[in-house]
Design a protein around this motif. Sequence first.
Motif, PDB file in Angstrom:
ATOM      1  N   ARG A   3      23.617 -16.352  -5.737  1.00 40.40           N
ATOM      2  CA  ARG A   3      23.437 -16.981  -7.035  1.00 40.40           C
ATOM      3  C   ARG A   3      22.420 -16.218  -7.870  1.00 40.40           C
ATOM      4  N   LEU A   4      21.357 -15.748  -7.210  1.00 41.52           N
ATOM      5  CA  LEU A   4      20.322 -15.001  -7.920  1.00 41.52           C
ATOM      6  C   LEU A   4      20.872 -13.692  -8.479  1.00 41.52           C
ATOM      7  N   GLN A   6      23.865 -13.103  -9.317  1.00 45.50           N
ATOM      8  CA  GLN A   6      24.820 -13.388 -10.372  1.00 45.50           C
ATOM      9  C   GLN A   6      24.128 -13.771 -11.675  1.00 45.50           C
ATOM     10  N   THR A   7      22.997 -14.469 -11.563  1.00 44.80           N
ATOM     11  CA  THR A   7      22.311 -14.958 -12.764  1.00 44.80           C
ATOM     12  C   THR A   7      21.178 -14.050 -13.222  1.00 44.80           C
ATOM     13  N   ALA A   8      20.486 -13.436 -12.286  1.00 41.50           N
ATOM     14  CA  ALA A   8      19.341 -12.586 -12.645  1.00 41.50           C
ATOM     15  C   ALA A   8      19.215 -11.415 -11.677  1.00 41.50           C
ATOM     16  N   HIS A  43      21.148  -2.500 -12.629  1.00 46.13           N
ATOM     17  CA  HIS A  43      20.084  -3.364 -12.121  1.00 46.13           C
ATOM     18  C   HIS A  43      19.419  -2.819 -10.858  1.00 46.13           C
TER      19      HIS A  43
END
Length: 208
Positions: A3-4, A6-8, A43
């Motif tokens: 989730r991390l 995907q979001t940040a 990233h």
Amino acid sequence: YERLLQTAPSPIAYIQFMRFVRRSEGTDASRKVFSRARKDSQHVSHHVFVAAALMEAQLNREPKVARNIFELGLKTFPKSVDYALEYINFLWNQGEDSYIRVVAERVLSNLPETQEALKVWNRFVEYEAAFGDADSYNQTEKRCREAASKYFAQTWIDPVMARYSFMDLAPVSAAEMDAAQAHVIETKLGDAAPATQNFRTQRHQRSE
């Protein structure tokens, strides 16, 4: 972590994900995360390559794999001084002293001539002082001084500091350093000197 990412997404997220997966699922799963990270160039920084390489060397006992990762990172981040130093330090710790010169020369040929690049020159001189012969040391020290002369004034202490310093131990006293620097400032007074701090004094005082 999924989730991390995907979001940040960030380098530290990938690094911690690699470590977590290795603990919970094993080496192969961790390597897959690194492979995934490599594809996310937007990233991912050189830190991810360093973390993956050190994980291979220190945890998986795979120094050859670690070196391959460092080589891959060097192609990806050819102008990163911090990454170059991490790679050189890795080779030093692995006892691959014969390859350090090859990597140092390759790195310096790709780096722009900036004050930041002097960090690599410093490490190269330290390597030659530890492993090189007299000729190779003198040649590297001369090239280092030539590169540094654009940014730092030179004194008679420079070659003494370069050859005989060890970690935070200096072959001359602080008073002698100050006296030599005062002489440089006095002789440079009125000139447009690029820097007022002695290069070798700066090199000795830097924190590793």
